[in-house]
Design a protein around this motif. Structure first.
Motif, PDB file in Angstrom:
ATOM      1  N   THR A 264       0.840  -1.189   0.000  1.00 19.49           N
ATOM      2  CA  THR A 264       0.000   0.000   0.000  1.00 19.49           C
ATOM      3  C   THR A 264       0.882   1.248   0.000  1.00 19.49           C
ATOM      4  N   ARG A 265       0.241   2.378  -0.338  1.00 17.62           N
ATOM      5  CA  ARG A 265       0.927   3.671  -0.297  1.00 17.62           C
ATOM      6  C   ARG A 265       0.118   4.618   0.596  1.00 17.62           C
ATOM      7  N   THR A 270      -0.792  10.694  10.590  1.00 19.71           N
ATOM      8  CA  THR A 270      -0.878   9.410  11.258  1.00 19.71           C
ATOM      9  C   THR A 270      -2.330   9.032  11.586  1.00 19.71           C
ATOM     10  N   PRO A 271      -2.735   7.792  11.352  1.00 17.45           N
ATOM     11  CA  PRO A 271      -1.924   6.618  11.037  1.00 17.45           C
ATOM     12  C   PRO A 271      -1.632   6.436   9.552  1.00 17.45           C
ATOM     13  N   GLY A 272      -1.962   7.401   8.706  1.00 18.12           N
ATOM     14  CA  GLY A 272      -1.823   7.239   7.268  1.00 18.12           C
ATOM     15  C   GLY A 272      -3.019   6.487   6.712  1.00 18.12           C
ATOM     16  N   PHE A 273      -3.416   6.841   5.514  1.00 11.46           N
ATOM     17  CA  PHE A 273      -4.612   6.257   4.914  1.00 11.46           C
ATOM     18  C   PHE A 273      -4.286   5.785   3.502  1.00 11.46           C
ATOM     19  N   HIS A 274      -4.603   4.514   3.218  1.00  8.37           N
ATOM     20  CA  HIS A 274      -4.453   4.072   1.828  1.00  8.37           C
ATOM     21  C   HIS A 274      -5.846   3.956   1.219  1.00  8.37           C
ATOM     22  N   VAL A 275      -6.061   4.757   0.181  1.00  3.22           N
ATOM     23  CA  VAL A 275      -7.391   4.875  -0.402  1.00  3.22           C
ATOM     24  C   VAL A 275      -7.543   4.049  -1.672  1.00  3.22           C
ATOM     25  N   LEU A 276      -6.432   3.648  -2.281  1.00  2.00           N
ATOM     26  CA  LEU A 276      -6.498   2.898  -3.533  1.00  2.00           C
ATOM     27  C   LEU A 276      -6.585   1.405  -3.310  1.00  2.00           C
ATOM     28  N   PRO A 443      -0.655  18.749   5.376  1.00  5.26           N
ATOM     29  CA  PRO A 443      -0.788  17.355   5.787  1.00  5.26           C
ATOM     30  C   PRO A 443      -2.080  17.132   6.558  1.00  5.26           C
ATOM     31  N   GLY A 444      -2.558  15.921   6.487  1.00  2.00           N
ATOM     32  CA  GLY A 444      -3.809  15.580   7.169  1.00  2.00           C
ATOM     33  C   GLY A 444      -4.531  14.514   6.399  1.00  2.00           C
ATOM     34  N   ALA A 445      -5.400  14.924   5.494  1.00  3.16           N
ATOM     35  CA  ALA A 445      -6.131  13.970   4.673  1.00  3.16           C
ATOM     36  C   ALA A 445      -5.217  13.367   3.616  1.00  3.16           C
ATOM     37  N   PRO A 446      -5.498  12.149   3.167  1.00  2.00           N
ATOM     38  CA  PRO A 446      -4.691  11.568   2.098  1.00  2.00           C
ATOM     39  C   PRO A 446      -4.920  12.267   0.775  1.00  2.00           C
ATOM     40  N   THR A 468      -9.454   2.418   3.637  1.00  2.00           N
ATOM     41  CA  THR A 468      -9.562   1.173   4.403  1.00  2.00           C
ATOM     42  C   THR A 468      -9.411   1.424   5.895  1.00  2.00           C
ATOM     43  N   GLU A 469      -8.565   2.390   6.267  1.00  2.00           N
ATOM     44  CA  GLU A 469      -8.354   2.661   7.683  1.00  2.00           C
ATOM     45  C   GLU A 469      -9.639   3.132   8.368  1.00  2.00           C
ATOM     46  N   VAL A 470     -10.556   3.754   7.619  1.00  2.00           N
ATOM     47  CA  VAL A 470     -11.838   4.185   8.174  1.00  2.00           C
ATOM     48  C   VAL A 470     -12.906   3.128   7.962  1.00  2.00           C
TER      49      VAL A 470
END
Length: 505
Positions: A264-265, A270-276, A443-446, A468-470
């Motif tokens: 993932t990217r 934090t914690p970082g969000f991978h949306v793809l 910084p904040g939202a992906p 996915t983190e949400v």
């Protein structure tokens, strides 16, 4: 894959002459499995609740991939019950070529369990399923010198099976289950020289994901763990690529070894969000003292030998062909009565089969979002119906740009909350809808997801809620067209990346 390992530096392949960018297949393309036939490579990925299932790709260089079809393109191959849910369905296929045929084994976790299908040509047609009487997920196939077919499943267990009937002939036998981390899964068996190697993932498919390996004299074991395990992980690092695991190995005609894997990217605070979703990456493999070695997976890496460019897939679809391109997918099913390319020639006509995207059963045709920054544009003739564009993660997490009764609206569904964010009147007739994603200025939202009608901005929303983190789950964003009332007609759909990538030299 019976060949003698070449002793290589674990990072620099012998035939490296150019560079490429990771991921090699961006967007929601997890759990890659690859095989080579001559100079051609074929790769498949998990598809979960989407139909058609198991996208299959072709490449001549492991870098440039073109989708040539979907393995499970008939309802008889992909039964999903009425109460199926997001992130269920088809898990972790394995693709192999043996005795002149292509073999694919996978799991339908929503109905039936493990099964295999076969084909003479990778683009199909593929057979109806042969169900395997073996519990577990992430099944693998390998053949020994006597022609026995071995199947490994998560756990990790190994069984000898009859691939023609699905009957278990021996086992399942307990095998090597890794170094003690959670969720030992994604087993792949390889015959390399005098040894059988068992490659697995462990640690869970989140940030602790790893790749580990063991070897034995036969598929029955006993298994010896590699002296340095895991052979690949990015856990505990600040690397921009995370969750590395679920890998498969392949050799080039020159004898070099490569690994495809998911990762993932994550972006944002934090914690970082991978949306793809989890994407397909590529990295070189070396052999040291009889064991595979893998360096950290890089965003820009050396390419495996001479390039064989393939014709890129068009970003625009004018819906003037006899069938939908293989990249178009729909949640759970796509009934013939829900769509048509002939009702209005040169248009995709969608007929509503459900009243809302908040529940299964709605008409939706979309494609995977493959780039962090992109735009998707379509021309819609709403007629007297209700439809538009949507960015979908699942039924409880999607953003919609909808046109009905002379108004365009942006609607956000985030968990239990459904809110109309913005609205404006639109002129009668056709409208051009656009959804954009862009990196935020702070910084904040992906990312920020923008909504535009006839070139004018209507709203911009925080993208973290479609991650996915949400939302949890195993999939990634899909951007597409929908109808939830009456009929909606789409003249064309265009998708293109807008971020800058490093030059390929």
């Amino acid at each position: 894959m019976a060949t003698n390992p070449t002793v290589l530096d674990p990072i620099e392949p012998r035939t490296a002459v150019r560079f490429y960018d990771n991921p090699v297949i961006g967007g929601f393309h997890p759990d890659p499995s690859v095989c080579r036939v001559g100079e051609d490579y074929y790769l498949v990925c998990s598809s979960f609740e989407y139909f058609p299932g198991v996208p299959i790709f072709h490449s001549r260089d492991l870098v440039h991939w073109r989708q040539i079809g979907n393995v499970l393109d008939r309802p008889s191959q992909l039964p999903l019950p009425a109460d199926a849910s997001a992130s269920r369905g088809i898990y972790a296929p394995t693709l192999r070529h043996h005795d002149g045929r292509f073999w694919l084994i996978t799991t339908n976790v929503s109905a039936g369990g493990n099964f295999l299908v076969t084909a003479e040509r990778p683009e199909g047609p593929w057979s109806d399923p042969v169900w395997i009487d073996l519990p577990g997920i992430d099944p693998d196939l390998a053949w020994d010198d006597d022609g026995n077919c071995w199947c490994a499943v998560s756990g990790v267990r190994v069984a000898r099976i009859d691939p023609g009937t699905g009957r278990v002939l021996e086992g399942p036998l307990p095998a090597w289950s890794g170094t003690g981390l959670q969720h030992p899964e994604a087993p792949h068996l390889y015959r390399v020289g005098d040894w059988w190697y068992l490659l697995i993932a462990e640690g869970g498919t989140e940030r602790g994901h790893t790749v580990s390996v063991a070897r034995a004299g036969t598929p029955r074991g006993p298994w010896e763990s590699a002296p340095v395990n895991p052979i690949l992980t990015h856990r505990g690092t600040d690397h921009p690529i995370q969750s590395t695991g679920h890998a498969d190995l392949v050799t080039t005609p020159d004898g070099d070894w490569w690994m495809v894997l998911l990762a993932t990217r994550p972006r944002g605070f934090t914690p970082g969000f991978h949306v793809l979703g989890r994407e397909t990456f590529l990295t070189p493999v070396g052999w040291v003292d009889g064991w595979p070695r893998v360096g950290p997976v890089k965003l820009t890496e050396r390419a495996p030998g001479a390039w064989h460019p393939v014709e890129p897939e068009p970003s625009r679809d004018d819906f003037d062909t006899a069938d939908l391109a293989p990249r178009w997918i729909s949640p759970y099913t796509r009934p013939p009565e829900s769509w048509s390319l002939t009702h209005r020639p040169g248009w995709l006509t969608l007929h509503a089969t459900g009243p809302t995207l908040d529940a299964p059963g709605a008409t939706f045709v979309g494609r995977r979002q493959q780039h962090p920054d992109c735009r998707a544009t379509a021309r819609l003739d709403p007629g007297a119906g209700r439809g538009g564009l949507s960015v979908r993660l699942d039924e409880a997490h999607h953003y919609d740009l909808e046109v009905v009764d002379g108004h365009a609206a942006v609607i956000a569904r985030i968990g239990p909350v459904r809110q109309r964010v913005a609205e404006r009147p639109v002129p009668p007739g056709q409208v051009v809808l656009m959804i954009t994603t862009r990196s935020p200025d702070a910084p904040g939202a992906p990312d920020l997801v923008g909504f535009h009608v006839n070139g004018e901005s209507l709203a911009e929303l925080d993208g973290r809620y479609l991650s996915t983190e949400v939302a949890t789950g195993f999939t990634g964003r899909v951007i597409g067209m929908y109808a939830t009332e009456g009929t909606a007609c789409f003249d064309w759909f265009d998708y293109e990346p807008t971020e800058r990538r490093s030059p390929q030299i």
